[in-house]
Design a protein around this motif. Structure first.
Motif, PDB file in Angstrom:
ATOM      1  N   GLY A 225       0.733  -0.995   0.038  1.00 51.47           N
ATOM      2  CA  GLY A 225       0.090   0.104  -0.059  1.00 51.47           C
ATOM      3  C   GLY A 225       0.744   1.344  -0.129  1.00 51.47           C
ATOM      4  N   LYS A 226       0.252   2.273  -0.447  1.00 46.19           N
ATOM      5  CA  LYS A 226       1.111   3.664  -0.425  1.00 46.19           C
ATOM      6  C   LYS A 226       1.514   4.082   0.713  1.00 46.19           C
ATOM      7  N   GLY A 227       2.773   4.249   1.086  1.00 44.88           N
ATOM      8  CA  GLY A 227       3.276   4.703   2.279  1.00 44.88           C
ATOM      9  C   GLY A 227       3.645   3.434   3.273  1.00 44.88           C
ATOM     10  N   LYS A 228       3.333   2.220   2.522  1.00 43.86           N
ATOM     11  CA  LYS A 228       3.670   1.126   3.588  1.00 43.86           C
ATOM     12  C   LYS A 228       4.778   0.070   2.946  1.00 43.86           C
ATOM     13  N   PHE A 229       5.252   0.757   2.120  1.00 44.82           N
ATOM     14  CA  PHE A 229       6.495  -0.229   1.591  1.00 44.82           C
ATOM     15  C   PHE A 229       7.464  -0.572   2.288  1.00 44.82           C
ATOM     16  N   ASP A 230       7.953  -2.048   2.453  1.00 45.81           N
ATOM     17  CA  ASP A 230       8.975  -2.436   3.405  1.00 45.81           C
ATOM     18  C   ASP A 230       9.710  -3.312   2.643  1.00 45.81           C
ATOM     19  N   LEU A 231      11.062  -2.694   2.469  1.00 44.93           N
ATOM     20  CA  LEU A 231      12.025  -3.305   1.806  1.00 44.93           C
ATOM     21  C   LEU A 231      12.598  -4.653   1.970  1.00 44.93           C
ATOM     22  N   GLU A 232      12.602  -4.711   3.187  1.00 46.11           N
ATOM     23  CA  GLU A 232      12.986  -6.108   3.745  1.00 46.11           C
ATOM     24  C   GLU A 232      11.981  -7.477   3.239  1.00 46.11           C
ATOM     25  N   LYS A 233      10.552  -6.986   3.324  1.00 42.90           N
ATOM     26  CA  LYS A 233       9.647  -8.002   3.059  1.00 42.90           C
ATOM     27  C   LYS A 233       9.713  -7.876   1.704  1.00 42.90           C
ATOM     28  N   ALA A 234       9.828  -6.749   1.069  1.00 44.75           N
ATOM     29  CA  ALA A 234       9.867  -7.340  -0.567  1.00 44.75           C
ATOM     30  C   ALA A 234      11.003  -8.274  -0.892  1.00 44.75           C
ATOM     31  N   LEU A 235      12.162  -8.057  -0.435  1.00 44.90           N
ATOM     32  CA  LEU A 235      13.539  -8.900  -0.755  1.00 44.90           C
ATOM     33  C   LEU A 235      13.189 -10.329  -0.249  1.00 44.90           C
ATOM     34  N   THR A 236      12.691 -10.525   0.821  1.00 37.81           N
ATOM     35  CA  THR A 236      12.321 -11.887   1.171  1.00 37.81           C
ATOM     36  C   THR A 236      11.288 -12.545   0.827  1.00 37.81           C
ATOM     37  N   ALA A 237      10.240 -11.800   0.270  1.00 41.09           N
ATOM     38  CA  ALA A 237       9.115 -12.705  -0.175  1.00 41.09           C
ATOM     39  C   ALA A 237       9.316 -13.587  -1.177  1.00 41.09           C
ATOM     40  N   PRO A 238       8.790 -14.755  -1.306  1.00 41.22           N
ATOM     41  CA  PRO A 238       8.936 -15.680  -2.282  1.00 41.22           C
ATOM     42  C   PRO A 238       8.254 -15.513  -3.446  1.00 41.22           C
ATOM     43  N   TYR A 239       8.059 -14.346  -4.094  1.00 42.89           N
ATOM     44  CA  TYR A 239       7.333 -13.907  -5.214  1.00 42.89           C
ATOM     45  C   TYR A 239       8.429 -13.016  -6.242  1.00 42.89           C
TER      46      TYR A 239
END
Length: 319
Positions: A225-239
């Motif tokens: 969501g807007k303003g809710k970006f989490d780089l660590e979650k983005a990098l570790t998510a299996p997608y």
């Protein structure tokens, strides 16, 4: 006095031109360096494989033009006609939102209620399909009121079969995982998954987890969501794909996600600033645009280099 004003304006334009030229060269140099430092992938992610269908249409590698709710600038969003216009424009995928009715039917609708886009007022989850079909979508384009039925996902698929790539957003239904199984069953019925013609996105990690269990070969996009970006979650998510609102996109974020072997698909929540934002993120080599103006995005990706325009955007914001 007038001559002084003219002289001042002329001097300002000369200085500004010099700045534009320098910034363009600098941005191009930085962009080239950035690209060269990203290691080449030894494997290709699922979404990057080029899939051609009977019309010769293919879901290209990058950058991708993703028709946000269809050609919503020219017809009622999330309708068959809006998606047909987008398909005729030659987009890479038709983006659409899923909702589930009270009796378990999957329909194409973005909002929780039908209030904004139809002539009715109620939650989708409170209506049966028959009750929902009593209403129509309503829009206003070129001074005329446009109406069309609210489509089911089956109707949407039957309109295009395997001629387009479907980019479908799932969500929880009253906090529950209800739409994933019927969605995958329907996609398999039309052999769309085996043909590589589906990408599924969601803000719900739980929904994506369930879809991954049901259909491991479907490329999935984790949306933030807007303003809710989490780089660590983005990098570790299996997608393989990360969806980010444009205001949260920076060059360093894109580089880190690319280095992790993932794509960045950008969506825009403010139509007034969308064109400037598309020009800005183009300089960062993003991989997909959920666009509300297909023709503009096609022009941007086909004709502009991505260096001067974003700089102009920043200059204008300070003037």
């Amino acid at each position: 006095m007038f001559k002084k004003i003219v002289l001042t304006l002329t001097s300002f334009l000369v200085i500004l031109t010099f700045i534009y030229t320098f910034a363009s060269q600098k941005a191009e140099s930085v962009s080239t360096t950035t690209i060269e430092t990203i290691p080449k992938k030894t494997t290709t992610s699922k979404i990057e494989s080029t899939v051609k269908n009977k019309t010769g249409h293919s879901f290209k590698q990058t950058p991708k033009i993703l028709a946000h709710r269809g050609a919503n600038d020219r017809f009622n969003e999330n309708t068959i006609t809006a998606q047909k216009i987008a398909a005729d424009d030659g987009v890479d995928a038709l983006e659409m939102d899923l909702r589930m009715t009270k009796d378990g039917s999957l329909i194409i609708m973005h909002d929780q209620t039908i209030n904004r886009t139809t002539n009715g007022k109620k939650k989708v989850s409170e209506l049966t399909l028959d009750e929902l079909k009593a209403y129509q979508t309503i829009g206003r384009y070129n001074g005329e009121t446009t109406t069309e039925d609210i489509p089911t996902l089956r109707e949407m698929i039957e309109a295009f079969t395997d001629t387009e790539h479907y980019y479908i957003e799932t969500r929880l239904v009253n906090g529950e995982l209800k739409m994933e199984e019927p969605l995958i069953d329907l996609l398999n019925e039309y052999h769309l998954i085996s043909k590589g013609l589906v990408t599924i996105q969601s803000f719900s990690p739980q929904s994506l987890e369930k879809i991954q269990r049901l259909a491991p070969n479907v490329p999935l996009t984790l949306l933030f969501g807007k303003g809710k970006f989490d780089l660590e979650k983005a990098l570790t998510a299996p997608y393989p794909i990360i969806g980010i609102e444009s205001k949260d996109v920076t060059l360093s974020i894109v580089n880190e996600i690319h280095q992790a072997g993932k794509e960045v698909h950008v969506y825009f929540t403010n139509k007034k600033t969308e064109k400037n934002e598309q020009a800005r993120v183009k300089a960062f080599q993003v991989d997909g645009y959920f666009t509300d103006d297909i023709n503009y995005t096609k022009q941007l990706l086909g004709q502009w280099t991505g260096s001067i325009v974003p700089f102009l955007y920043h200059v204008q914001s300070y003037l």
